[in-house]
Design a protein around this motif. Structure first.
Motif, mmCIF file in Angstrom:
data_model
loop_
_atom_site.group_PDB
_atom_site.id
_atom_site.type_symbol
_atom_site.label_atom_id
_atom_site.label_comp_id
_atom_site.label_asym_id
_atom_site.label_seq_id
_atom_site.Cartn_x
_atom_site.Cartn_y
_atom_site.Cartn_z
ATOM 1 N N LEU A 154 0.840 -1.197 0.000
ATOM 2 C CA LEU A 154 0.000 0.000 0.000
ATOM 3 C C LEU A 154 0.873 1.244 0.000
ATOM 4 C CD1 LEU A 154 -2.785 1.401 0.253
ATOM 5 C CD2 LEU A 154 -2.534 1.233 2.740
ATOM 6 N N VAL A 155 0.618 2.141 -0.940
ATOM 7 C CA VAL A 155 1.316 3.420 -1.027
ATOM 8 C C VAL A 155 0.284 4.525 -0.878
ATOM 9 C CG1 VAL A 155 2.654 4.966 -2.502
ATOM 10 C CG2 VAL A 155 3.154 2.520 -2.502
ATOM 11 N N LEU A 156 0.517 5.457 0.041
ATOM 12 C CA LEU A 156 -0.380 6.592 0.246
ATOM 13 C C LEU A 156 0.358 7.882 -0.026
ATOM 14 C CD1 LEU A 156 -1.235 4.401 2.741
ATOM 15 C CD2 LEU A 156 -3.020 6.117 2.930
ATOM 16 N N MET A 157 -0.358 8.845 -0.589
ATOM 17 C CA MET A 157 0.216 10.169 -0.809
ATOM 18 C C MET A 157 -0.877 11.215 -0.685
ATOM 19 S SD MET A 157 0.882 9.927 -4.925
ATOM 20 C CE MET A 157 1.598 8.297 -4.804
ATOM 21 N N MET A 202 -2.834 4.875 -3.313
ATOM 22 C CA MET A 202 -3.998 5.615 -2.835
ATOM 23 C C MET A 202 -3.650 7.089 -2.669
ATOM 24 S SD MET A 202 -6.260 4.814 0.597
ATOM 25 C CE MET A 202 -6.423 3.095 0.150
ATOM 26 N N LEU A 203 -4.444 7.937 -3.318
ATOM 27 C CA LEU A 203 -4.336 9.382 -3.148
ATOM 28 C C LEU A 203 -5.388 9.807 -2.134
ATOM 29 C CD1 LEU A 203 -3.008 12.049 -4.320
ATOM 30 C CD2 LEU A 203 -5.057 12.200 -5.749
ATOM 31 N N VAL A 232 -8.266 5.586 6.066
ATOM 32 C CA VAL A 232 -8.320 6.624 5.038
ATOM 33 C C VAL A 232 -9.144 6.124 3.853
ATOM 34 C CG1 VAL A 232 -6.171 7.795 5.623
ATOM 35 C CG2 VAL A 232 -6.099 5.809 4.141
ATOM 36 N N ARG A 233 -9.746 7.095 3.161
ATOM 37 C CA ARG A 233 -10.508 6.784 1.955
ATOM 38 C C ARG A 233 -9.793 7.360 0.742
ATOM 39 N NH1 ARG A 233 -16.276 9.200 3.276
ATOM 40 N NH2 ARG A 233 -14.899 10.857 4.015
ATOM 41 N N PRO A 234 -9.713 6.622 -0.342
ATOM 42 C CA PRO A 234 -9.002 7.142 -1.517
ATOM 43 C C PRO A 234 -9.794 8.232 -2.211
ATOM 44 C CG PRO A 234 -10.008 5.022 -2.020
ATOM 45 C CD PRO A 234 -10.220 5.250 -0.544
#
Length: 382
Positions: free
Chosen positions: A30-33, A56-57, A88-90
């Protein structure tokens, strides 16, 4: 056992590609930014197809850390913790075809605004020269106004000769035109008016080229554009913006309310101690809200339509701004259902609210007549 590893990476393409290989090697799932301006795009576009990994943005407003602990490393750690716990929600990131269409519609809107600013600059220049043409002609780039300004630039200074260049309906305003065209127009003003017209023409050319390109890119969504433009007040251009911003795929929005909330045309929640307080509309997609605002105004001016009747009904009680937002909300509601079902817009009619509760309508009319001093006896029509 949970472990944290902090590394720093640049934003150049080769560096991001090296980061991609690092994520694969570390078996990241999982990658978040954060969605910060446009700076997330190079990372997202190069990492979105990362094998075995969800990219996921997220909205920066949804992942704020405790105040006073703001550093880049702390923010990254906080994002990782939120993602690990599924908190978190994308954000909605459209597919490449929609992204290209979105770039085109947004660029066309920006160029159109620049063209309008250029016309305003020219109007200010003419005011300084004592030429009040904008008080008579609604459009300084129209056929009549342009012919007069070109003649002024060519050296003609006789107001009567200039006024005689008017076309069609403006020929009936010759007296006003003679007054408006009497001024102190000089060679200096001629030079600048030509410069403004050159820029306006260039903007027109760019807008035309972008529109032609949009016609090519909109081909897979032509049916959706036909559906959306069947709503009163929504032109093809506005429909193209709606498609570019929403993706024309309503499966991403569980309900019309979710779409309206994402677009920012519904109030937010503001409740404390069981008391619901007034709240403004939420922050949404500014480009979509702008297009819907244009459509709502156009719909409010239509005749014998449900949207115009609703606008007048709400504007009388709560003001024009709230009425406009209500129309935008209704339009998105209709668009959501139309794109789900594939049906054209079915207008409920201007008499919808009159026939919705006929007894209340009758009582209101009677009350108004009684307030005027009339005694009314009703007899049902056969």
């Amino acid at each position: 056992r949970i472990s944290e590893v902090v590394t720093t990476w640049g934003s150049m393409t080769n560096t991001i590609l090296a980061l991609r290989e690092h994520l694969i090697e570390q078996q990241v799932t999982l990658v978040l930014m954060e969605a910060t301006s446009d700076y997330w795009k190079p990372y997202y576009y190069l990492l979105e197809d990362l094998p075995g990994c969800e990219v996921m943005l997220v909205n920066a407003r949804h992942v704020k850390n405790v105040p006073g602990r703001k550093t880049d490393v702390n923010d990254a750690t906080w994002l990782a913790q939120l993602g690990a716990h599924g908190l978190v929600r994308p954000s909605f990131v459209p597919p490449p075809a929609i992204r290209e269409l979105r770039d085109l519609t947004r660029t066309r809107s920006a160029v159109t605004r620049e063209r309008s600013r250029e016309v305003l600059r020219m109007e200010k220049l003419l005011e300084g020269a004592g030429i009040k043409l904008s008080s008579v002609a609604s459009d300084l780039t129209g056929v009549s106004a342009r012919a007069m300004l070109n003649a002024l630039c060519a050296g003609e200074r006789n107001p009567e000769v200039l006024a005689d260049l008017a076309h069609w309906s403006m020929r009936g305003k010759s007296g006003e035109l003679i007054e408006a065209l009497t001024g102190r127009f000089s060679d200096h003003h001629s030079f600048l008016v030509r410069a403004h017209f050159d820029l306006i023409d260039k903007h027109d050319q760019v807008i035309s080229e972008i529109t032609e390109r949009i016609e090519v890119m909109i081909e897979p969504f032509r049916d959706a554009r036909t559906l959306i433009s069947s709503i009163p007040g929504i032109s093809n251009r506005v429909a193209e913006v709606i498609i570019a911003e929403t993706g024309a795929d309503m499966s991403r929005f569980p309900s019309p309310a979710h779409l309206a909330s994402w677009a920012g045309v519904c109030p937010g929640n503001n409740e404390s101690a069981g008391v619901v307080k007034a709240s403004k509309t939420t922050h949404g997609n500014a480009h979509l809200k702008g297009a819907l605002g244009i459509a709502a105004f156009a719909a409010s001016q239509t005749k014998n339509t449900y949207l115009a009747a609703k606008y007048r009904r709400i504007a009388a009680r709560r003001g024009k701004k709230r009425a406009g937002v209500a129309l935008q909300h209704d339009m998105l509601n209709a668009i959501w259902h139309m794109l789900q079902t594939g049906e054209l817009y079915n207008d409920p009619g201007a008499d919808f609210f009159t026939t919705l509760r006929p007894e209340r309508t009758k009582g209101r009319a009677l009350h108004q007549l009684e307030q005027l001093g009339y005694t009314v006896t009703l007899e049902k029509a056969s």
